[in-house]
Design a protein around this motif. Structure first.
Motif, PDB file in Angstrom:
ATOM      1  N   GLY A  11       0.632  -1.197   0.113  1.00 47.24           N
ATOM      2  CA  GLY A  11      -0.186  -0.338  -0.075  1.00 47.24           C
ATOM      3  C   GLY A  11       0.400   1.149  -0.266  1.00 47.24           C
ATOM      4  N   VAL A  12       0.468   2.003  -0.447  1.00 49.33           N
ATOM      5  CA  VAL A  12       1.298   3.804  -0.126  1.00 49.33           C
ATOM      6  C   VAL A  12       0.155   4.758   0.435  1.00 49.33           C
ATOM      7  CG1 VAL A  12       0.871   4.015  -2.743  1.00 49.33           C
ATOM      8  CG2 VAL A  12       2.531   5.052  -1.521  1.00 49.33           C
ATOM      9  N   ARG A  13       0.707   5.834   0.413  1.00 49.72           N
ATOM     10  CA  ARG A  13      -0.477   6.896   1.197  1.00 49.72           C
ATOM     11  C   ARG A  13       0.509   8.313   0.800  1.00 49.72           C
ATOM     12  NH1 ARG A  13       0.804   5.238   6.659  1.00 49.72           N
ATOM     13  NH2 ARG A  13       1.202   6.926   7.487  1.00 49.72           N
ATOM     14  N   GLN A  14       0.171   9.383   0.209  1.00 49.92           N
ATOM     15  CA  GLN A  14       0.436  10.628   0.390  1.00 49.92           C
ATOM     16  C   GLN A  14       0.330  11.235   1.715  1.00 49.92           C
ATOM     17  OE1 GLN A  14       2.271  11.281  -1.673  1.00 49.92           O
ATOM     18  NE2 GLN A  14       2.735  13.650  -0.969  1.00 49.92           N
ATOM     19  N   GLU A  15       1.057  11.665   2.463  1.00 51.84           N
ATOM     20  CA  GLU A  15       0.479  12.648   3.506  1.00 51.84           C
ATOM     21  C   GLU A  15       1.119  14.626   3.432  1.00 51.84           C
ATOM     22  OE1 GLU A  15      -0.702  11.989   6.578  1.00 51.84           O
ATOM     23  OE2 GLU A  15      -0.913  10.366   6.729  1.00 51.84           O
ATOM     24  N   THR A  16      -0.062  15.898   3.516  1.00 53.71           N
ATOM     25  CA  THR A  16       0.161  16.839   3.517  1.00 53.71           C
ATOM     26  C   THR A  16       0.166  17.029   3.931  1.00 53.71           C
ATOM     27  OG1 THR A  16       0.081  16.190   0.979  1.00 53.71           O
ATOM     28  CG2 THR A  16      -0.390  18.459   1.763  1.00 53.71           C
ATOM     29  N   THR A  17       0.742  17.895   4.729  1.00 53.58           N
ATOM     30  CA  THR A  17       0.145  18.729   5.839  1.00 53.58           C
ATOM     31  C   THR A  17       1.308  19.959   5.617  1.00 53.58           C
ATOM     32  OG1 THR A  17       1.376  16.590   6.954  1.00 53.58           O
ATOM     33  CG2 THR A  17       1.366  18.650   8.105  1.00 53.58           C
ATOM     34  N   HIS A  18      -0.195  20.703   6.628  1.00 50.11           N
ATOM     35  CA  HIS A  18      -0.217  22.326   6.358  1.00 50.11           C
ATOM     36  C   HIS A  18       0.234  23.058   8.142  1.00 50.11           C
ATOM     37  CE1 HIS A  18      -0.728  22.221   2.234  1.00 50.11           C
ATOM     38  NE2 HIS A  18      -1.983  21.183   2.231  1.00 50.11           N
ATOM     39  N   VAL A  19       0.928  23.285   8.314  1.00 49.40           N
ATOM     40  CA  VAL A  19       1.043  23.965   9.659  1.00 49.40           C
ATOM     41  C   VAL A  19       1.104  25.194  10.012  1.00 49.40           C
ATOM     42  CG1 VAL A  19       2.911  24.228  11.925  1.00 49.40           C
ATOM     43  CG2 VAL A  19       2.743  21.474  10.252  1.00 49.40           C
ATOM     44  N   THR A  20      -0.308  25.888  10.310  1.00 48.16           N
ATOM     45  CA  THR A  20       0.009  27.512  11.269  1.00 48.16           C
ATOM     46  C   THR A  20       0.017  27.671  12.646  1.00 48.16           C
ATOM     47  OG1 THR A  20      -1.220  28.142   9.559  1.00 48.16           O
ATOM     48  CG2 THR A  20      -1.693  29.118  10.792  1.00 48.16           C
ATOM     49  N   SER A  21       0.929  28.263  13.304  1.00 46.00           N
ATOM     50  CA  SER A  21       1.387  27.899  14.214  1.00 46.00           C
ATOM     51  C   SER A  21       1.133  29.433  14.871  1.00 46.00           C
ATOM     52  CB  SER A  21       2.643  27.458  14.537  1.00 46.00           C
ATOM     53  OG  SER A  21       2.943  27.476  16.522  1.00 46.00           O
ATOM     54  N   THR A  22       0.480  29.661  16.031  1.00 45.24           N
ATOM     55  CA  THR A  22       0.079  30.959  16.518  1.00 45.24           C
ATOM     56  C   THR A  22       0.778  31.249  17.681  1.00 45.24           C
ATOM     57  OG1 THR A  22      -1.311  31.436  15.310  1.00 45.24           O
ATOM     58  CG2 THR A  22      -1.521  33.306  16.376  1.00 45.24           C
ATOM     59  N   GLY A  23       1.363  33.007  18.130  1.00 43.15           N
ATOM     60  CA  GLY A  23       1.225  32.473  19.621  1.00 43.15           C
ATOM     61  C   GLY A  23       1.531  34.383  19.900  1.00 43.15           C
ATOM     62  N   ILE A  24       1.458  34.499  21.244  1.00 45.47           N
ATOM     63  CA  ILE A  24       1.854  36.256  21.729  1.00 45.47           C
ATOM     64  C   ILE A  24       3.004  35.895  22.450  1.00 45.47           C
ATOM     65  CG2 ILE A  24       0.512  37.346  22.989  1.00 45.47           C
ATOM     66  CD1 ILE A  24      -1.464  35.950  21.325  1.00 45.47           C
ATOM     67  N   GLY A  25       3.514  37.716  21.580  1.00 46.43           N
ATOM     68  CA  GLY A  25       4.673  37.355  22.373  1.00 46.43           C
ATOM     69  C   GLY A  25       4.950  39.281  21.426  1.00 46.43           C
ATOM     70  N   THR A  49       2.056  41.095  20.231  1.00 46.64           N
ATOM     71  CA  THR A  49       0.740  41.069  19.426  1.00 46.64           C
ATOM     72  C   THR A  49       1.244  39.250  19.048  1.00 46.64           C
ATOM     73  OG1 THR A  49       0.681  41.444  17.000  1.00 46.64           O
ATOM     74  CG2 THR A  49       3.346  41.294  18.169  1.00 46.64           C
ATOM     75  N   GLU A  50      -0.427  38.857  17.665  1.00 51.46           N
ATOM     76  CA  GLU A  50       0.108  37.661  17.607  1.00 51.46           C
ATOM     77  C   GLU A  50       1.430  37.205  16.705  1.00 51.46           C
ATOM     78  OE1 GLU A  50      -2.741  36.016  14.705  1.00 51.46           O
ATOM     79  OE2 GLU A  50      -4.023  35.857  16.444  1.00 51.46           O
ATOM     80  N   VAL A  51       2.379  36.744  16.940  1.00 49.73           N
ATOM     81  CA  VAL A  51       2.567  35.609  16.130  1.00 49.73           C
ATOM     82  C   VAL A  51       2.704  34.825  15.246  1.00 49.73           C
ATOM     83  CG1 VAL A  51       5.137  35.380  15.704  1.00 49.73           C
ATOM     84  CG2 VAL A  51       4.392  37.564  18.067  1.00 49.73           C
ATOM     85  N   THR A  52       2.398  34.464  14.110  1.00 48.76           N
ATOM     86  CA  THR A  52       2.150  33.588  13.531  1.00 48.76           C
ATOM     87  C   THR A  52       3.140  33.376  12.567  1.00 48.76           C
ATOM     88  OG1 THR A  52      -0.188  34.567  13.866  1.00 48.76           O
ATOM     89  CG2 THR A  52       0.429  32.147  11.182  1.00 48.76           C
TER      90      THR A  52
END
Length: 214
Positions: A11-25, A49-52
């Motif tokens: 078998g085979v699978r394709q893993e596509t990941t989109h990361v959005t990381s947000t914090g206050i700094g 402020t919000e840092v992304t």
């Protein structure tokens, strides 16, 4: 094969990941020299402020399993696969901790790294399973894993928010301590497993032992 049933599964699978990381700094807005100590710098900050930050990655993950029934109660297996393990969320924060008091030529910061790539492992297993009684078995498995993108503590020099170092007139270079993707690592070893049931009593024992070299 010579009367022995052979099962092949792939078998085979394709893993596509989109990361959005947000914090206050707080981001630095300027660096000023001290009037009393020429080696001391003061980092000035804007309001909290919000840092992304964003990151994307995609991997193809194939897997193959071959099972040979040497006898009805003895099975040999060979497996090969590629797997991934994503970094834990606490390592992906985009916020950096920057001290307000810094030294000339030694600007430092620490924090998370939202651009971390996942662990990638190429896995190879060879196993034998002996089902010597109903609901009872003994097994041995030899494994080899080649792990890339190993996550380690590291230090990288980088600019932050484009602030200028007054001692050089150039964009300030901070030594940022954070988790980074390091070199490859090889993990190998053997697993032993046993499960034994006492007839039809519903009672039994099971246990396993794993020896890992890395």
């Amino acid at each position: 094969i010579s009367g022995m049933p052979l099962t092949f599964t792939a078998g085979v699978r394709q893993e596509t990941t989109h990361v959005t990381s947000t914090g206050i700094g707080r981001l630095p807005t300027s660096i000023t020299p001290s009037e009393t100590d020429k080696t001391l710098l003061t980092v000035n900050f804007g309001p909290s402020t919000e840092v992304t930050a964003k990151n994307d990655y995609s991997h193809l993950l194939p897997a193959v399993d071959v099972k040979l029934e040497v006898m009805p109660d003895l099975i040999l297996r060979v497996d090969a696969s590629r797997t991934l393990t994503r970094p834990t969320l606490n390592l992906l924060t985009p916020v950096l901790n920057i001290g307000s008091g810094q030294r000339v030529g030694a600007l430092t910061a620490n924090g998370g790294n939202p651009t971390l790539s996942p662990y990638l492992a190429e896995n190879f297993d060879v196993a034998a399973e002996w089902y010597y009684a109903p609901n009872s078995y003994a097994a041995v498995n030899f494994f080899l894993k080649n792990v890339s993108n190993f996550i380690v503590q590291g230090t990288q020099r980088q600019t932050i928010n484009g602030v200028i170092d007054p001692s050089t007139g150039q964009p300030a270079q901070f030594s940022v301590s954070q988790r980074v993707n390091g070199p490859e690592a090889t993990v190998r070893g053997v697993e032993l497993a046993l499960q034994h049931t006492f007839g039809d009593t519903g009672f039994g024992v099971s246990g396993s032992f794993t020896k890992v070299y890395g």
